[in-house]
Motif scaffolding. Structure first.
Motif, short mmCIF file in Angstrom:
data_model
loop_
_atom_site.label_atom_id
_atom_site.label_comp_id
_atom_site.label_asym_id
_atom_site.label_seq_id
_atom_site.Cartn_x
_atom_site.Cartn_y
_atom_site.Cartn_z
N GLY A 176 16.61 -32.60 -8.05
CA GLY A 176 17.65 -31.67 -8.48
C GLY A 176 19.02 -32.30 -8.38
N LEU B 294 22.58 -22.48 -13.79
CA LEU B 294 21.14 -22.44 -13.49
C LEU B 294 20.60 -21.02 -13.66
N VAL C 292 16.50 -20.94 -14.31
CA VAL C 292 15.93 -21.99 -13.46
C VAL C 292 15.86 -21.50 -12.00
N ASP C 293 14.68 -21.59 -11.41
CA ASP C 293 14.55 -21.30 -9.97
C ASP C 293 15.11 -22.49 -9.21
N TYR C 294 15.90 -22.21 -8.18
CA TYR C 294 16.49 -23.30 -7.39
C TYR C 294 16.71 -22.83 -5.97
N ILE D 153 20.54 -29.20 -3.99
CA ILE D 153 20.08 -28.09 -4.82
C ILE D 153 18.76 -28.57 -5.41
N THR D 154 17.68 -27.96 -4.99
CA THR D 154 16.36 -28.33 -5.46
C THR D 154 16.02 -27.45 -6.66
N ALA D 155 15.65 -28.07 -7.79
CA ALA D 155 15.33 -27.34 -9.00
C ALA D 155 14.45 -28.20 -9.89
N SER D 156 13.49 -27.57 -10.55
CA SER D 156 12.69 -28.26 -11.56
C SER D 156 13.45 -28.15 -12.88
N LEU D 157 13.89 -29.29 -13.39
CA LEU D 157 14.73 -29.31 -14.58
C LEU D 157 14.06 -30.08 -15.70
N ARG E 279 25.55 -22.95 -10.07
CA ARG E 279 24.67 -21.79 -9.83
C ARG E 279 24.67 -20.85 -11.03
#
Length: 84
Positions: free
Chosen positions: A48, A70, A75-77, A7-11, A67
């Motif tokens: 992520g 997020l 959060v965009d993921y 799961i790719t996300a900028s956190l 999900r």
């Protein structure tokens, strides 16, 4: 046989800390008798999350909860299955 994905996300740091405390990430699935590693590995990475279920064809039990969290955080993921 298994299920492996990212799961790719900028956190933010606060979001990373909160995710690390979710029961879905803190608890791994039980090991099969005689297994040398947990059935499920879920961990935070720089990009992520990384989740791998060894010898389990079903999707990770925590995916829906992560999900939902997020989405609630805005959060965009992206979820990408890993094919090796």
């Amino acid at each position: 046989m298994g299920f492996e994905f990212r799961i790719t996300a900028s956190l933010t740091q606060e979001q990373r800390q909160h995710l690390a405390q979710l029961p879905e990430l803190a608890t791994t699935a039980p090991r099969a008798p005689g297994a040398t590693r947990p059935d499920t590995e879920a961990r935070l990475t720089e990009a992520g999350l990384y989740i791998c279920q060894h010898l389990r064809p079903d999707p990770w039990h925590g995916l829906a909860a992560v999900r939902t969290w997020l989405d609630a955080q805005g959060v965009d993921y992206a979820v990408a299955e890993i094919d090796d």
